[in-house]
Design a protein around this motif. Structure first.
Motif, short mmCIF file in Angstrom:
data_model
loop_
_atom_site.label_atom_id
_atom_site.label_comp_id
_atom_site.label_asym_id
_atom_site.label_seq_id
_atom_site.Cartn_x
_atom_site.Cartn_y
_atom_site.Cartn_z
N GLU A 1 0.82 -1.20 0.00
CA GLU A 1 0.00 0.00 0.00
C GLU A 1 0.86 1.26 0.00
O GLU A 1 0.44 2.32 -0.47
CB GLU A 1 -0.93 0.00 1.22
N SER A 2 2.08 1.14 0.51
CA SER A 2 2.99 2.29 0.55
C SER A 2 3.73 2.48 -0.77
O SER A 2 4.14 3.60 -1.10
CB SER A 2 4.01 2.12 1.67
N GLY A 3 3.93 1.40 -1.52
CA GLY A 3 4.65 1.49 -2.78
C GLY A 3 5.37 0.19 -3.10
O GLY A 3 5.49 -0.70 -2.23
N PRO A 4 5.87 0.02 -4.33
CA PRO A 4 6.53 -1.22 -4.73
C PRO A 4 7.80 -1.47 -3.91
O PRO A 4 8.58 -0.56 -3.65
CB PRO A 4 6.89 -0.98 -6.21
N MET A 5 7.98 -2.73 -3.53
CA MET A 5 9.14 -3.14 -2.73
C MET A 5 9.84 -4.30 -3.42
O MET A 5 9.19 -5.28 -3.82
CB MET A 5 8.66 -3.57 -1.34
N ALA A 6 11.15 -4.21 -3.56
CA ALA A 6 11.94 -5.32 -4.10
C ALA A 6 12.91 -5.80 -3.03
O ALA A 6 13.55 -4.98 -2.36
CB ALA A 6 12.68 -4.89 -5.35
N LEU A 7 13.02 -7.11 -2.88
CA LEU A 7 14.03 -7.71 -2.03
C LEU A 7 14.86 -8.63 -2.92
O LEU A 7 14.35 -9.63 -3.45
CB LEU A 7 13.39 -8.48 -0.87
N LEU A 8 16.13 -8.27 -3.09
CA LEU A 8 17.01 -8.97 -4.03
C LEU A 8 18.03 -9.79 -3.26
O LEU A 8 18.66 -9.28 -2.32
CB LEU A 8 17.72 -7.96 -4.93
N PRO A 9 18.24 -11.05 -3.63
CA PRO A 9 19.14 -11.91 -2.85
C PRO A 9 20.59 -11.48 -2.92
O PRO A 9 21.11 -11.16 -3.99
CB PRO A 9 18.93 -13.29 -3.50
N LEU A 10 21.25 -11.47 -1.76
CA LEU A 10 22.68 -11.23 -1.65
C LEU A 10 23.32 -12.47 -1.02
O LEU A 10 22.63 -13.44 -0.71
CB LEU A 10 22.95 -9.99 -0.80
N SER A 11 24.60 -12.45 -0.82
CA SER A 11 25.29 -13.61 -0.25
C SER A 11 24.80 -13.87 1.18
O SER A 11 24.45 -12.94 1.91
CB SER A 11 26.80 -13.38 -0.26
N GLY A 12 24.81 -15.13 1.56
CA GLY A 12 24.34 -15.50 2.88
C GLY A 12 22.87 -15.21 3.07
O GLY A 12 22.09 -15.23 2.12
#
Length: 407
Positions: free
Chosen positions: A216-227
């Motif tokens: 509802e606040s806006g688009p969110m991306a969570l992109l994989p990093l190491s570990g």
């Protein structure tokens, strides 16, 4: 001093183009940059190589392989094997899988600092071979086009010098003072959003899944990093972003958890939070006699689709392809006839990518009930329709249009 090509701006696009031209050009080219390049992760560096991470499409990996860089970059790159797209509080979602496209990954995530260090290593090697002149730290304060190229006024070490070039490439970022100085207009579309960017630690493994969550606040991306880490890119309304960014860590993780959910378990720690205003900015001119505008100076996209750098890199290599052809045919680099080949060949890619990114923002940022219902039906339909999902995935992978070929 005179160079056949001078690149202004040593960010990710300018540095990659400098590496490319140094490999293929018979004469020395020059790269002018106002800030130092990264030598360690803690260095004060060129702004492109800060704490952010960049999503590299599968097509970008193929281009880096072509440039002889991927074997080093892959050490720092985390593969994206799946993408999960969902809408907070609604039933609609879709999932994209690398195996469905016959590839090992849909894309990769790499820290800008590691990308910068790799590029700088190769630029230094090119300079040692007399293939490249690194003019840094230095600032171009004025450009004066003439009939056969451009004269540059450069400030370095508290002195001013004049450099001339057959072709000048402006790749100094989205707020280029040089394009303004030259009277090159910019069209700008305000999204009234800013990106909140941070690295987050997780209680569960991300399993190489990238999440695109429309809250509802806006688009969110969570992109994989190491570990057990992810890069968070959250597009928030300008009226909210400062308050959210300044929350105490416990309050911020709680608010993030509330909006994302528990697919990744709990958010256990949040790194430094940075804010970047978001707009769609496009230069009205990409070429003039003896001049090319490239990278964010040419077009700056919303990060929702993760295509900004990927498109800019394709632009850069397409330009290198045109330059290489002009050299073979012994054609001058500064003529509009030569430079229009670049515009014509890259026009379709630019239009498709820019329009696709902009439509995703409008489609997934609207909070109207009717559009929300259509959006959820669209996500469900996309997940069930393999041809449509494959086409969507090809866009995300940066595929579908002919890539430049550099010998």
């Amino acid at each position: 001093m005179h160079f056949p090509v001078v690149i202004i701006g040593g960010g990710m696009v300018g540095a990659t183009l400098a590496h490319t031209l140094a490999r293929m050009f018979p004469q020395k080219v020059a790269l002018i940059e106002a800030a130092p390049f990264p030598t360690t992760p803690q260095s004060d560096v060129q702004p492109s190589f800060d704490a952010r991470s960049t999503a590299l499409a599968w097509g970008t990996r193929l281009l880096f392989e072509q440039l002889g860089l991927w074997d080093e970059l892959t050490t720092y790159a985390t593969p994206i094997e799946h993408i999960h797209v969902s809408n907070q509080g609604h039933f609609g979602f879709t999932r994209l899988h690398a195996q469905d496209e016959g590839v090992s990954a849909l894309g990769y995530v790499i820290s800008n600092q590691h990308l910068g260090q790799t590029l700088f290593k190769h630029l230094m090697a090119a300079e040692e071979k007399q293939k490249l002149e690194l003019i840094m730290p230095a600032k171009v304060v004025a450009l004066s086009p003439n009939n056969k190229g451009t004269s540059l006024q450069v400030e370095r070490n508290e002195t001013t010098e004049i450099i001339t070039a057959d072709l000048v490439i402006i790749a100094d970022g989205g707020r280029s003072g040089l394009t303004e100085q030259l009277g090159i207009d910019i069209t700008e579309k305000q999204y009234n959003q800013s990106a909140l960017i941070a690295n987050v630690a997780l209680s569960k493994s991300h399993n190489n899944i990238a999440y695109e969550r429309f809250t509802e606040s806006g688009p969110m991306a969570l992109l994989p990093l190491s570990g057990r880490h992810c890069a968070l890119v959250w597009s928030l309304p300008e009226t909210m972003v400062d308050d959210i960014a300044l929350m105490p860590e416990a309050d911020f993780t709680s608010y993030l958890q509330q909006n994302f959910g528990y697919r990744l378990g709990r958010f256990t720690k949040v790194g430094l939070r940075h804010i970047y205003p978001l707009t769609l900015r496009c230069s009205t001119e990409q070429v003039r006699p003896g001049l090319v505008v490239l990278g964010n100076a040419a077009h700056q996209l919303h990060p929702v689709a993760g295509q900004g750098f990927n498109l800019a890199l394709r632009d850069a290599l397409r330009l290198a392809e045109v330059i290489q052809e002009a050299l073979v045919l012994e054609q001058p680099l500064y003529t509009l006839k030569t430079l229009h080949h670049y515009v014509k060949r890259q026009e379709a890619d630019q239009q498709v990518t820019i329009q696709w990114s902009d439509r995703l923002v409008r489609w997934f940022s609207s909070t109207t009930p009717t559009l929300s219902i259509l959006r959820n039906l669209g996500l469900v339909g996309l997940d069930l329709c393999f041809p449509g999902k494959s086409l969507f995935t090809q866009h995300a992978m940066g595929m579908g249009l002919p890539a430049a070929k550099i010998n």
